[in-house]
Design a protein around this motif. Structure first.
Motif, mmCIF file in Angstrom:
data_model
loop_
_atom_site.group_PDB
_atom_site.id
_atom_site.type_symbol
_atom_site.label_atom_id
_atom_site.label_comp_id
_atom_site.label_asym_id
_atom_site.label_seq_id
_atom_site.Cartn_x
_atom_site.Cartn_y
_atom_site.Cartn_z
ATOM 1 N N PRO A 141 -27.873 -22.359 -18.123
ATOM 2 C CA PRO A 141 -26.676 -23.293 -18.363
ATOM 3 C C PRO A 141 -26.719 -23.771 -19.859
ATOM 4 C CG PRO A 141 -28.418 -24.141 -16.950
ATOM 5 C CD PRO A 141 -28.941 -22.864 -17.608
ATOM 6 N N VAL A 142 -25.320 -23.542 -20.441
ATOM 7 C CA VAL A 142 -25.067 -23.828 -21.698
ATOM 8 C C VAL A 142 -23.773 -24.888 -21.901
ATOM 9 C CG1 VAL A 142 -24.443 -23.138 -24.037
ATOM 10 C CG2 VAL A 142 -25.762 -21.792 -22.620
ATOM 11 N N PRO A 143 -23.980 -25.941 -22.495
ATOM 12 C CA PRO A 143 -22.616 -26.910 -22.406
ATOM 13 C C PRO A 143 -21.811 -26.374 -23.343
ATOM 14 C CG PRO A 143 -24.496 -27.983 -23.659
ATOM 15 C CD PRO A 143 -24.946 -26.803 -23.170
ATOM 16 N N ARG A 144 -20.655 -26.432 -22.803
ATOM 17 C CA ARG A 144 -19.411 -25.798 -24.004
ATOM 18 C C ARG A 144 -18.273 -26.874 -23.828
ATOM 19 N NH1 ARG A 144 -21.180 -22.030 -27.863
ATOM 20 N NH2 ARG A 144 -22.346 -20.286 -26.625
ATOM 21 N N THR A 145 -17.269 -27.120 -24.582
ATOM 22 C CA THR A 145 -16.048 -27.550 -24.259
ATOM 23 C C THR A 145 -15.175 -26.779 -23.747
ATOM 24 O OG1 THR A 145 -14.718 -26.795 -26.441
ATOM 25 C CG2 THR A 145 -16.275 -28.606 -26.628
ATOM 26 N N ASP A 146 -14.185 -27.471 -22.946
ATOM 27 C CA ASP A 146 -13.444 -26.736 -21.827
ATOM 28 C C ASP A 146 -12.150 -26.231 -22.629
ATOM 29 O OD1 ASP A 146 -12.315 -29.307 -22.491
ATOM 30 O OD2 ASP A 146 -11.670 -29.313 -20.379
ATOM 31 N N ARG A 147 -12.028 -26.430 -23.866
ATOM 32 C CA ARG A 147 -10.805 -25.815 -24.694
ATOM 33 C C ARG A 147 -11.239 -25.559 -26.094
ATOM 34 N NH1 ARG A 147 -7.824 -30.853 -25.873
ATOM 35 N NH2 ARG A 147 -6.124 -29.308 -26.755
ATOM 36 N N ALA A 148 -10.656 -24.548 -26.652
ATOM 37 C CA ALA A 148 -11.058 -24.188 -27.811
ATOM 38 C C ALA A 148 -9.761 -23.364 -28.534
ATOM 39 C CB ALA A 148 -12.420 -23.100 -27.768
ATOM 40 N N VAL A 149 -9.770 -23.283 -29.757
ATOM 41 C CA VAL A 149 -8.742 -22.473 -30.110
ATOM 42 C C VAL A 149 -9.357 -21.783 -31.611
ATOM 43 C CG1 VAL A 149 -6.677 -22.642 -32.186
ATOM 44 C CG2 VAL A 149 -7.022 -24.250 -30.103
ATOM 45 N N VAL A 150 -9.055 -20.278 -31.721
ATOM 46 C CA VAL A 150 -9.786 -19.590 -32.931
ATOM 47 C C VAL A 150 -8.564 -19.242 -33.659
ATOM 48 C CG1 VAL A 150 -11.821 -18.863 -32.156
ATOM 49 C CG2 VAL A 150 -9.866 -17.614 -31.555
ATOM 50 N N ARG A 151 -8.450 -19.367 -35.022
ATOM 51 C CA ARG A 151 -7.566 -18.910 -36.165
ATOM 52 C C ARG A 151 -8.145 -17.808 -36.798
ATOM 53 N NH1 ARG A 151 -3.865 -23.155 -35.637
ATOM 54 N NH2 ARG A 151 -5.203 -25.046 -34.693
ATOM 55 N N GLY A 152 -7.250 -16.499 -36.988
ATOM 56 C CA GLY A 152 -7.863 -15.450 -37.761
ATOM 57 C C GLY A 152 -6.683 -14.732 -37.802
ATOM 58 N N PHE A 153 -6.954 -13.378 -37.806
ATOM 59 C CA PHE A 153 -6.113 -12.046 -38.190
ATOM 60 C C PHE A 153 -6.200 -10.951 -37.264
ATOM 61 C CE2 PHE A 153 -7.216 -14.597 -42.075
ATOM 62 C CZ PHE A 153 -5.729 -15.019 -42.538
ATOM 63 N N ASP A 154 -5.398 -10.269 -37.012
ATOM 64 C CA ASP A 154 -5.483 -8.928 -36.409
ATOM 65 C C ASP A 154 -6.035 -7.993 -37.348
ATOM 66 O OD1 ASP A 154 -3.282 -7.700 -37.748
ATOM 67 O OD2 ASP A 154 -2.021 -8.048 -35.786
ATOM 68 N N LYS A 155 -6.135 -6.737 -36.877
ATOM 69 C CA LYS A 155 -6.802 -5.646 -37.691
ATOM 70 C C LYS A 155 -5.716 -5.347 -38.840
ATOM 71 C CE LYS A 155 -5.384 -1.820 -34.691
ATOM 72 N NZ LYS A 155 -4.099 -2.038 -34.847
ATOM 73 N N ASP A 156 -4.593 -5.528 -38.716
ATOM 74 C CA ASP A 156 -3.512 -5.190 -39.799
ATOM 75 C C ASP A 156 -3.537 -6.312 -40.654
ATOM 76 O OD1 ASP A 156 -3.176 -2.505 -38.930
ATOM 77 O OD2 ASP A 156 -2.086 -3.215 -37.414
ATOM 78 N N GLY A 157 -3.977 -7.499 -40.452
ATOM 79 C CA GLY A 157 -4.051 -8.839 -41.282
ATOM 80 C C GLY A 157 -2.821 -9.612 -41.069
ATOM 81 N N SER A 158 -2.299 -9.622 -40.039
ATOM 82 C CA SER A 158 -1.485 -10.428 -39.381
ATOM 83 C C SER A 158 -1.951 -11.759 -38.633
ATOM 84 C CB SER A 158 -0.468 -10.004 -38.362
ATOM 85 O OG SER A 158 0.383 -8.835 -38.848
ATOM 86 N N PRO A 159 -1.683 -13.042 -39.302
ATOM 87 C CA PRO A 159 -1.998 -14.242 -38.859
ATOM 88 C C PRO A 159 -2.158 -14.196 -37.010
ATOM 89 C CG PRO A 159 -0.619 -14.666 -40.480
ATOM 90 C CD PRO A 159 -0.297 -13.486 -39.951
ATOM 91 N N LEU A 160 -3.152 -14.770 -36.516
ATOM 92 C CA LEU A 160 -3.394 -14.985 -35.206
ATOM 93 C C LEU A 160 -3.857 -16.477 -34.625
ATOM 94 C CD1 LEU A 160 -5.300 -11.799 -33.817
ATOM 95 C CD2 LEU A 160 -2.980 -12.404 -33.224
ATOM 96 N N VAL A 161 -3.428 -16.890 -33.766
ATOM 97 C CA VAL A 161 -3.967 -18.397 -33.169
ATOM 98 C C VAL A 161 -4.085 -18.034 -31.687
ATOM 99 C CG1 VAL A 161 -3.707 -20.533 -32.832
ATOM 100 C CG2 VAL A 161 -2.657 -19.599 -34.875
ATOM 101 N N ILE A 162 -5.469 -18.071 -31.133
ATOM 102 C CA ILE A 162 -5.861 -17.909 -29.998
ATOM 103 C C ILE A 162 -6.333 -19.022 -29.154
ATOM 104 C CG2 ILE A 162 -7.126 -16.294 -28.277
ATOM 105 C CD1 ILE A 162 -5.003 -14.755 -29.991
ATOM 106 N N GLU A 163 -5.813 -19.433 -28.183
ATOM 107 C CA GLU A 163 -5.979 -20.372 -27.498
ATOM 108 C C GLU A 163 -6.822 -20.343 -26.149
ATOM 109 O OE1 GLU A 163 -3.083 -23.708 -27.449
ATOM 110 O OE2 GLU A 163 -2.049 -22.785 -29.064
ATOM 111 N N GLY A 164 -7.772 -20.860 -25.976
ATOM 112 C CA GLY A 164 -8.332 -20.764 -24.532
ATOM 113 C C GLY A 164 -8.818 -22.132 -23.834
#
Length: 220
Positions: A141-164
């Motif tokens: 068991p590991v405590p984690r938040t139920d929401r998260a966002v990562v901001r970065g880039f795809d392999k070609d350098g285009s910006p990405l925002v992924i929400e989970g």
């Protein structure tokens, strides 16, 4: 990060690729069809315990090939996510193919991700079992938040925002931890860490055998 056993069947899921909805998607991503299986590093190896380097060059054949290989390696190991240092490459990059708790399948990669967690008043901690492809056979068991966002880039350098949310939020946090040199074992008490390592010693050979069988099944 291994996929949990109660995940919805692939055919039942709506799909978002690189954060965008798509009408249909194959069980194995196109990247995996191009990839080769790489060895997965195991906890205790130095590459897993140091921060990864930023990716400096985008759009290169080498970066695309690494992503292809990571997707196939993740599928062979029945994973929901895989960081680059788990195949021995110390770059800030991970891939994922992971369901959330609402029946949506999320597939993609993200380069140089920065994890953004909601503030204490707008998140909920969930204590659930978690595993890791680099800690084969162990779950704790590991405590984690139920929401998260990562901001970065795809392999070609285009910006990405992924929400989970839900399980996918757990996956994003788990993989982001890898890129700063941590595994989920670092979030455990000494007693639970020892328990996880004992599980790994007892089960790792069976896990490796299943991976070999899966690679053979996929013709790799």
């Amino acid at each position: 990060m291994p996929i949990r056993d109660d995940r919805p069947h692939t055919a039942d899921l709506r799909v978002r690729v690189q954060g965008r909805p798509v009408d249909s998607y194959p069980a194995l991503s196109p990247e995996a069809e191009r990839g080769a299986v790489r060895r997965i590093t195991v906890v205790g190896e130095e590459v897993l315990s140091r921060p990864c380097r930023e990716v400096a060059e985008f759009g290169t054949p080498e970066l695309a090939s690494l992503i292809d290989d990571m997707f196939l390696t993740m599928y062979v190991a029945d994973g929901a996510g895989l960081a680059a240092n788990q195949v021995g490459v110390d770059l800030r990059l991970f891939v994922y193919d992971c369901p959330d708790d609402d029946g949506i399948r999320h597939v993609g990669h993200i380069v140089n991700p920065v994890l953004d967690l909601p503030g204490p008043g707008s998140r909920r901690l969930v204590d659930a079992h978690e595993g890791c492809l680099s800690v084969p056979g162990a779950t704790m068991p590991v405590p984690r938040t139920d929401r998260a966002v990562v901001r970065g880039f795809d392999k070609d350098g285009s910006p990405l925002v992924i929400e989970g949310t839900g399980y996918f939020a757990r996956c994003l946090q788990h993989e982001a931890d890898h890129l700063v040199g941590h595994t989920y074992l670092d979030r455990l008490s000494k007693r639970h860490r020892k328990d996880a390592l004992r599980q790994m010693e007892d089960r790792r050979e069976d896990v490796f055998a299943r991976r070999a069988d899966k690679a053979a099944e996929l013709g790799r």
